[in-house]
Design a protein around this motif. Sequence first.
Motif, mmCIF file in Angstrom:
data_model
loop_
_atom_site.group_PDB
_atom_site.id
_atom_site.type_symbol
_atom_site.label_atom_id
_atom_site.label_comp_id
_atom_site.label_asym_id
_atom_site.label_seq_id
_atom_site.Cartn_x
_atom_site.Cartn_y
_atom_site.Cartn_z
ATOM 1 N N THR A 1 -3.545 -15.907 15.458
ATOM 2 C CA THR A 1 -3.213 -14.829 16.395
ATOM 3 C C THR A 1 -3.779 -13.499 15.931
ATOM 4 O OG1 THR A 1 -1.067 -14.526 15.312
ATOM 5 C CG2 THR A 1 -1.131 -15.983 17.235
ATOM 6 N N ALA A 2 -4.922 -13.558 15.245
ATOM 7 C CA ALA A 2 -5.576 -12.303 14.863
ATOM 8 C C ALA A 2 -5.869 -11.465 16.100
ATOM 9 C CB ALA A 2 -6.867 -12.599 14.098
ATOM 10 N N VAL A 3 -6.273 -12.126 17.187
ATOM 11 C CA VAL A 3 -6.422 -11.480 18.495
ATOM 12 C C VAL A 3 -5.406 -12.124 19.423
ATOM 13 C CG1 VAL A 3 -7.966 -10.930 20.397
ATOM 14 C CG2 VAL A 3 -8.889 -11.141 18.067
ATOM 15 N N ALA A 4 -4.351 -11.398 19.733
ATOM 16 C CA ALA A 4 -3.269 -11.925 20.560
ATOM 17 C C ALA A 4 -2.554 -10.761 21.238
ATOM 18 C CB ALA A 4 -2.288 -12.730 19.712
ATOM 19 N N PRO A 5 -1.851 -11.017 22.336
ATOM 20 C CA PRO A 5 -1.199 -9.931 23.073
ATOM 21 C C PRO A 5 -0.072 -9.281 22.282
ATOM 22 C CG PRO A 5 -1.376 -11.926 24.406
ATOM 23 C CD PRO A 5 -1.698 -12.315 23.008
ATOM 24 N N ALA A 6 0.111 -7.995 22.511
ATOM 25 C CA ALA A 6 1.229 -7.243 21.945
ATOM 26 C C ALA A 6 2.018 -6.625 23.090
ATOM 27 C CB ALA A 6 0.721 -6.158 20.998
ATOM 28 N N ALA A 7 3.332 -6.725 23.017
ATOM 29 C CA ALA A 7 4.194 -6.201 24.071
ATOM 30 C C ALA A 7 4.711 -4.825 23.708
ATOM 31 C CB ALA A 7 5.357 -7.153 24.326
ATOM 32 N N SER A 8 4.842 -3.976 24.721
ATOM 33 C CA SER A 8 5.410 -2.640 24.543
ATOM 34 C C SER A 8 5.950 -2.184 25.890
ATOM 35 C CB SER A 8 4.356 -1.664 24.012
ATOM 36 O OG SER A 8 3.289 -1.524 24.928
ATOM 37 N N THR A 9 6.317 -0.926 25.972
ATOM 38 C CA THR A 9 6.777 -0.354 27.238
ATOM 39 C C THR A 9 6.118 0.998 27.447
ATOM 40 O OG1 THR A 9 8.693 0.678 26.183
ATOM 41 C CG2 THR A 9 9.014 -1.528 27.133
ATOM 42 N N ALA A 10 6.156 1.438 28.687
ATOM 43 C CA ALA A 10 5.668 2.775 29.037
ATOM 44 C C ALA A 10 6.612 3.353 30.075
ATOM 45 C CB ALA A 10 4.239 2.711 29.576
ATOM 46 N N ASP A 11 6.589 4.662 30.208
ATOM 47 C CA ASP A 11 7.432 5.334 31.191
ATOM 48 C C ASP A 11 6.646 5.601 32.460
ATOM 49 O OD1 ASP A 11 9.621 5.432 29.465
ATOM 50 O OD2 ASP A 11 8.918 7.307 28.559
ATOM 51 N N VAL A 12 7.319 5.406 33.591
ATOM 52 C CA VAL A 12 6.733 5.800 34.863
ATOM 53 C C VAL A 12 7.639 6.877 35.450
ATOM 54 C CG1 VAL A 12 7.890 3.861 36.044
ATOM 55 C CG2 VAL A 12 6.009 5.054 37.167
ATOM 56 N N ARG A 13 7.036 8.011 35.803
ATOM 57 C CA ARG A 13 7.774 9.150 36.335
ATOM 58 C C ARG A 13 7.127 9.581 37.638
ATOM 59 N NH1 ARG A 13 10.885 7.509 33.386
ATOM 60 N NH2 ARG A 13 11.794 8.385 31.461
ATOM 61 N N SER A 14 7.934 9.545 38.698
ATOM 62 C CA SER A 14 7.465 9.983 40.025
ATOM 63 C C SER A 14 6.155 9.295 40.408
ATOM 64 C CB SER A 14 7.284 11.505 40.042
ATOM 65 O OG SER A 14 8.506 12.152 39.771
ATOM 66 N N GLY A 15 6.110 7.994 40.133
ATOM 67 C CA GLY A 15 4.943 7.225 40.553
ATOM 68 C C GLY A 15 3.724 7.415 39.682
ATOM 69 N N LYS A 16 3.869 7.900 38.454
ATOM 70 C CA LYS A 16 2.729 8.090 37.562
ATOM 71 C C LYS A 16 3.028 7.503 36.185
ATOM 72 C CE LYS A 16 1.062 12.401 39.680
ATOM 73 N NZ LYS A 16 0.739 13.836 39.421
ATOM 74 N N ILE A 17 2.017 6.842 35.629
ATOM 75 C CA ILE A 17 2.097 6.357 34.250
ATOM 76 C C ILE A 17 1.049 7.106 33.444
ATOM 77 C CG2 ILE A 17 1.914 4.366 32.705
ATOM 78 C CD1 ILE A 17 2.463 2.571 35.131
ATOM 79 N N THR A 18 1.499 7.903 32.505
ATOM 80 C CA THR A 18 0.572 8.590 31.607
ATOM 81 C C THR A 18 0.443 7.748 30.345
ATOM 82 O OG1 THR A 18 1.217 10.750 32.470
ATOM 83 C CG2 THR A 18 0.108 10.707 30.342
ATOM 84 N N THR A 19 -0.766 7.336 30.046
ATOM 85 C CA THR A 19 -0.952 6.367 28.973
ATOM 86 C C THR A 19 -2.258 6.621 28.241
ATOM 87 O OG1 THR A 19 -0.960 3.988 28.485
ATOM 88 C CG2 THR A 19 -2.117 4.697 30.474
ATOM 89 N N GLU A 20 -2.517 5.813 27.223
ATOM 90 C CA GLU A 20 -3.781 5.841 26.505
ATOM 91 C C GLU A 20 -4.332 4.423 26.470
ATOM 92 O OE1 GLU A 20 -5.032 8.044 22.563
ATOM 93 O OE2 GLU A 20 -4.159 6.086 22.042
ATOM 94 N N LEU A 21 -5.558 4.270 26.927
ATOM 95 C CA LEU A 21 -6.217 2.971 26.922
ATOM 96 C C LEU A 21 -6.877 2.769 25.565
ATOM 97 C CD1 LEU A 21 -7.868 3.222 30.455
ATOM 98 C CD2 LEU A 21 -5.673 2.176 29.859
ATOM 99 N N ARG A 22 -6.407 1.766 24.839
ATOM 100 C CA ARG A 22 -6.900 1.529 23.492
ATOM 101 C C ARG A 22 -8.369 1.099 23.509
ATOM 102 N NH1 ARG A 22 -5.100 3.775 19.730
ATOM 103 N NH2 ARG A 22 -5.585 2.058 18.301
ATOM 104 N N PRO A 23 -9.107 1.312 22.410
ATOM 105 C CA PRO A 23 -10.509 0.882 22.370
ATOM 106 C C PRO A 23 -10.636 -0.633 22.550
ATOM 107 C CG PRO A 23 -9.982 2.336 20.522
ATOM 108 C CD PRO A 23 -8.692 1.977 21.169
ATOM 109 N N TYR A 24 -11.634 -1.042 23.312
ATOM 110 C CA TYR A 24 -11.895 -2.466 23.556
ATOM 111 C C TYR A 24 -10.594 -3.205 23.855
ATOM 112 C CZ TYR A 24 -16.572 -1.580 21.724
ATOM 113 O OH TYR A 24 -17.834 -1.092 21.528
ATOM 114 N N SER A 25 -9.941 -2.801 24.916
ATOM 115 C CA SER A 25 -8.614 -3.338 25.212
ATOM 116 C C SER A 25 -8.499 -3.846 26.639
ATOM 117 C CB SER A 25 -7.545 -2.259 24.982
ATOM 118 O OG SER A 25 -7.709 -1.189 25.894
ATOM 119 N N VAL A 26 -7.591 -4.806 26.800
ATOM 120 C CA VAL A 26 -7.135 -5.273 28.106
ATOM 121 C C VAL A 26 -5.643 -4.987 28.159
ATOM 122 C CG1 VAL A 26 -6.874 -7.248 29.643
ATOM 123 C CG2 VAL A 26 -8.865 -7.115 28.125
#
Length: 663
Positions: free
Chosen positions: A623-648
């Motif tokens: 599992t060197a390359v495997a999914p990682a779970a987390s959460t993010a906040d959505v406020r008033s229909g917007k998700i402010t996030t950071e897209l990691r390098p070479y990420s899905v």
Amino acid sequence: MRTTTGFSFLSLALFSINLWSQDQNKPVVIAVDAAHPGAAISRSMFGVFFEDINFGADGGLYPELVKNRSFEFQDPLTGWHQDLGISKTGLANPRGEISIRMEAPLYQSNPHYLNVRVYEPGYSFWNSGFRGMGVADGAEYRFSAYVRSHGAKAIRATVTDENGREIGSGKLEGFGAQWKRYETVIRTRATTQHARLNLYFDEPGALDLDMVSLFPVDTWKHRENGLRKDLVQLLYDMHPGFLRFPGGCIVEGRQLATRYRWKTTVGDIAQRRTIINRWNDEFDFRPAPDYFQSFGLGFYEYFQLAEDIGAKPLPILNCGMACEFNTNETAALDQLDEYVRDALDLIEFANGPVDSPWGKIRAQMGHPAPFHLTMIGVGNEQWGPHYVERYKIFAAALKAKHPEIKLVVAAGPAPAGEPFESMWTTWRQLKADIVDEHYYMGPEWFLSNTSRYDHYDRSGPKVFAGEYAAQTAGTTSAENRNNWKAAIAEAAFMTGLERNGDVVEMASYAPLMAHVDAWQWKPDEIWFDNLRSYGTPNYYVQKLFANNAGTRTVPVTMQGEPMLYSSATLDEGSHELVVKVINHWAHARPAEIRLNGINVSGTVKVTTLEADPQAENSFDHPTAVAPAASTADVRSGKITTELRPYSVTVYRVPLQNQTAGLR
């Protein structure tokens, strides 16, 4: 003048780079039109394609440990070895001998059997298995054989490790003069990848042996002729929408005489006729002269597997054509009745009532309920006028009797040019149901073809992206790698498949499985040895998409951002909005996902796959390359996030019936 011009170009380049660097600090805006879901998406969009290549069946998914258990390989003693001894007179192997016989066999479908003549106590021989036999400490294995005695009274079986140390034993005895199956259970006392099965005879006499087996007791769902648990678990965890089987090129065979015939793969496993595997000698750099098909994993087991993992069955049948890359042998048009009858009988085997001839066989095998077959593939990767002529005969017969069954047809081996273009023209004219496209191309091709289906005819045949995998070194190259560079390119391409779910009906990576010591083709989705297995980065991309598939497309727009790819769907079952974003840059990208048309707030489930482009999984680091779970906040229909390098990254947004479009 030259100096000035060069300086001007350099200044412009530096200025552009500076602007580009400044732009990276500005959030990428990903606008999701959540209020207006689009076309319905097939519930079976992302599935799996199994072919018996790379020792994927015998030696893999089908966990029989004895190679050539019925003595039907081209060399009937393949896998079997005598222990040679030296007598006082200096003669080699004086204690006994073995030979292949065919008189009065167990079954005529598998006519060879082993005659054993024991002259002195202690005679023995052994089976090497599939690159060895994988056994585990404390595990149980069912040792069995059909025996007909000519005086011999017992067989003592031992399992030994690679150093010759005995780690388990059992005994068969009480033989009679007629063929009969005998069995016992052997519990092993150590774990080893390369065990072997030894058969000892402690008294003089003779007997005949057939269907010699060492089979794990602990199989998937504990079935006696069951499948290897860890490999099925990997498939089950994907939640695939369909299972395509049994191939692939093995459906065709090099010649029609060695084509795949489903009727010989059902019923009693002792009567299933062993044939050569089409991948036996396909590649000079990876010869596999011991690669045959026992069909212990046959069409009944394929249907059962599809049901177990919640997938629709998609069997592929020979249409009277051998592989066009090999002999290109074809059955005459007036000799297609057998092939068409096979297709009609398969529908009856899968769906027919228990009082029908083939439905009765299904019920006798343990499954009185139907398998709910809805589609069949007519041929595999074929092309040209001969193929079209044979398809027309199949379609006329099958549509007349079973209009509910969709037919999958091929568009040839490549994704463009001839014969791809002419085949598509034909299929549109004939109003084919589903067209199977294949693409074994470089990662760059997948990145540049994310919009491939944006302009396909919405009223024409549906598309089955039936075989695809990014080739990092070149198609059929032994240097291809299952690295993140390939997997993230496939993920970007899959957003285009999902975005065009009204055109693309199904999609599957290929090949599915490979034995690390017995492969013919790279790359592959799942790798295994005699005991272990792991999913590649490509596997985790497929799993991520299959586990987060929706039921309707949702429009997504981005402001011309390069190397960013996205798709969105509505999951009407869970009532969630699913947004997938691929960042193919080597640096993080701030992003703002605007869920236009809705006003939701709260917590969003996030799943991320990210790695260095050259990263791979392995047995030591599965599992060197495997999914990682987390959460993010959505406020008033917007998700402010950071897209990691070479990420899905996948965002699952819960909805509350706020708009008509999402009810």
